[in-house]
Motif scaffolding. Structure first.
Motif, mmCIF file in Angstrom:
data_model
loop_
_atom_site.group_PDB
_atom_site.id
_atom_site.type_symbol
_atom_site.label_atom_id
_atom_site.label_comp_id
_atom_site.label_asym_id
_atom_site.label_seq_id
_atom_site.Cartn_x
_atom_site.Cartn_y
_atom_site.Cartn_z
ATOM 1 N N THR A 186 -17.510 32.873 59.952
ATOM 2 C CA THR A 186 -18.469 31.993 60.636
ATOM 3 C C THR A 186 -17.816 31.200 61.761
ATOM 4 O OG1 THR A 186 -17.965 30.267 59.037
ATOM 5 C CG2 THR A 186 -19.898 31.656 58.574
ATOM 6 N N TYR A 215 -16.955 30.181 51.360
ATOM 7 C CA TYR A 215 -15.873 29.634 52.195
ATOM 8 C C TYR A 215 -16.251 28.268 52.776
ATOM 9 C CZ TYR A 215 -14.131 34.439 52.107
ATOM 10 O OH TYR A 215 -13.688 35.671 51.701
ATOM 11 N N GLY A 260 -16.124 42.044 61.965
ATOM 12 C CA GLY A 260 -17.483 42.252 61.461
ATOM 13 C C GLY A 260 -18.555 41.687 62.369
HETATM 14 C C1 LIG Z 1 -11.663 35.326 54.159
HETATM 15 S S1 LIG Z 1 -12.856 35.615 55.406
HETATM 16 C C2 LIG Z 1 -12.546 34.144 56.274
HETATM 17 C C3 LIG Z 1 -13.602 33.608 57.084
HETATM 18 C C4 LIG Z 1 -13.294 32.309 57.777
HETATM 19 N N1 LIG Z 1 -11.942 32.218 58.305
HETATM 20 C C5 LIG Z 1 -13.617 31.106 56.947
HETATM 21 O O1 LIG Z 1 -12.742 30.272 56.736
HETATM 22 O O2 LIG Z 1 -14.760 30.972 56.514
HETATM 23 C C6 LIG Z 1 -12.067 36.841 56.342
HETATM 24 C C7 LIG Z 1 -12.789 37.377 57.554
HETATM 25 O O3 LIG Z 1 -11.823 38.158 58.224
HETATM 26 C C8 LIG Z 1 -12.418 39.330 58.735
HETATM 27 N N2 LIG Z 1 -11.326 40.305 58.834
HETATM 28 C C9 LIG Z 1 -10.648 40.881 57.814
HETATM 29 N N3 LIG Z 1 -9.679 41.669 58.285
HETATM 30 C C10 LIG Z 1 -9.730 41.584 59.648
HETATM 31 C C11 LIG Z 1 -8.970 42.162 60.698
HETATM 32 N N4 LIG Z 1 -7.935 42.969 60.450
HETATM 33 N N5 LIG Z 1 -9.307 41.860 61.962
HETATM 34 C C12 LIG Z 1 -10.334 41.036 62.239
HETATM 35 N N6 LIG Z 1 -11.094 40.462 61.268
HETATM 36 C C13 LIG Z 1 -10.790 40.717 59.991
HETATM 37 C C14 LIG Z 1 -13.529 39.676 57.767
HETATM 38 O O4 LIG Z 1 -14.558 40.384 58.424
HETATM 39 C C15 LIG Z 1 -13.961 38.278 57.291
HETATM 40 O O5 LIG Z 1 -15.071 37.817 58.034
#
Ligand SMILES: C[S@@+](CC[C@H](N)C(=O)[O-])C[C@H]1O[C@@H](n2cnc3c(N)ncnc32)[C@H](O)[C@@H]1O
Length: 390
Positions: A43, A12, A64
């Motif tokens: 992050t 990412y 997480g």
């Molecule tokens: C696609 S990653 C994006 C990370 C960050 N936004 C980036 O641009 O690097 C998605 C993140 O969302 C978290 N996540 C997924 N579903 C979630 C939820 N329902 N509530 C809170 N966090 C969530 C996951 O743990 C993961 O770290």
């Protein structure tokens, strides 16, 4: 944190196309003094961009353990005074104030398959100001005809009698499943077309169709599902490698049951029916070949068949299910309904045996169920000894 998660988050932040697009979008929509919710922060990089764009406060939320690392990263960049880190699942999140902007990149390969629609719908109802800005704000949904090597690996293989065994039973599941390959320009047999568009908090079923034109000869074996995200009025981001502003994200691959040889000028009618709440997709495809104008090839696949879901599973996933008590719980309710401070255990057993005896193997079983339930939920008072007669 696992090696896979570290690799995922490294991907990412290596994706400069994505980060630049989100940075420009946030600079466009965040006004000084705004509060911003970074939903699924990982992050925290999108929240850092929002803080740099002038947000008064950012709520960075992730379910997480990475949220602890996100807090360290914010501190190392002297932004920890303006970013509050919360470890919570979005649906259970409570905030001290309704926010002005929400940002998220949980978009998957075809939007409905990762969570953003659901998260934004929930946030809209509970966590945002009425005029809040969503980043992205909307999506255009794309389809394109493709020839993917993956098809041979996941569909065709079941017809090859592995080790001499008939494994056709898996073929049905395989063609009714969506996949997540990374397709390059060489896999596309034609340009993408838009089959629908939705706001980014849309959770109702979406249906739409598009006519795709084959622009180079090849073996058509599936449809690529992709999107263009409107991050802000002037910033777009797409996972279609044929378009400008593409970023490092897989495409969804919807296989055809049979590969079809196609030539330039042939056309493909594709219709999608998407159920965002249950992450289900149905794709109906008609291939019209100019060499066989009277013989179009039609197919219809659905992840309903690929996931081995029962109709109850599907209803449960979109909230329309009607919960019913199991017969044994009905019996428990009946038993507890008889606990009125007057009836004895013996009479409760008697009545339960009469009314619900067919649910039990023996009268002893009824007795022990009544005893267990009353021990857990009631206070049994021994009967008063009758006073001896003088
Ligand atoms: C696609 S990653 C994006 C990370 C960050 N936004 C980036 O641009 O690097 C998605 C993140 O969302 C978290 N996540 C997924 N579903 C979630 C939820 N329902 N509530 C809170 N966090 C969530 C996951 O743990 C993961 O770290």
């Amino acid at each position: 944190m696992s090696a896979r998660e570290i690799e995922e988050h490294a991907g990412y932040v290596r994706d400069t196309a994505k980060l630049e697009a989100y940075e420009r979008a946030l600079a466009e929509v965040v006004r000084p003094g705004d509060s911003v919710l970074d939903l699924g922060s990982g992050t925290g990089v999108l929240g850092l961009l929002a803080a740099r764009a002038g947000a008064r406060i950012v709520y960075a939320v992730d379910s997480g353990s990475i949220i602890g690392v996100a807090a360290d990263i914010a501190a190392r960049n002297d932004l920890d005074q303006r970013i509050v880190h919360i470890r919570e699942t979005s649906s259970r999140l409570r905030l001290p104030e309704p926010v002005d902007v929400v940002v998220c990149d949980q978009i998957g390969g075809a939007v409905y398959d990762a969570g953003v629609l659901d998260y934004f719908d929930d946030a809209r109802r509970r966590l945002l100001r009425p005029e809040a800005v969503l980043v992205p704000g909307s999506f255009r949904l794309l389809a394109a005809p493709v020839s993917a090597g993956l098809w041979h690996e996941i569909v065709e293989v079941w017809s090859t009698r592995p080790a001499g065994f008939d494994m056709e039973a898996m073929a049905e599941l395989a063609v009714n499943t969506e996949y997540r390959p990374r397709l390059g320009a060489e896999h596309f047999l034609g340009q993408p077309a838009e089959w629908g568009s939705i706001p980014s908090d849309h959770v109702e079923p979406v249906t739409g169709s598009a006519r795709l034109t084959i622009e180079r000869p090849g073996v058509l074996n599936g449809i690529a599902g992709m999107f263009i995200a409107q991050l802000s009025p002037s910033v777009e981001l797409t996972n279609c490698p044929l378009l400008p502003h593409s970023f490092d994200r897989w495409q969804n691959f919807y296989p055809l049951p049979e590969a079809v040889e196609v030539a330039e000028g042939d056309s493909v009618e594709v219709r999608f029916d998407i159920r965002p709440k249950s992450y289900l997709a149905t794709w109906t495809v008609g291939v019209h070949r100019r060499c066989r104008p009277d013989d179009p090839i039609h197919s219809r696949q659905s992840t309903v068949l690929g996931k081995l879901l029962t109709p109850d599973d599907i209803a449960a996933a979109d909230g329309s299910a009607v919960p019913r008590l199991t017969p044994l719980v009905e019996a428990d309710r009946f038993i507890l309904g008889l606990v009125d401070g007057v009836r004895t255990e013996r009479s409760i057993v008697e009545q339960t045996w009469t009314e619900h005896g067919s649910l039990f193997c023996s009268r002893q079983e009824v007795e022990s169920r009544v005893r267990n339930l009353t021990a857990r939920h009631a206070r049994s008072v021994p009967p008063w000894p009758t006073s001896p007669t003088a």
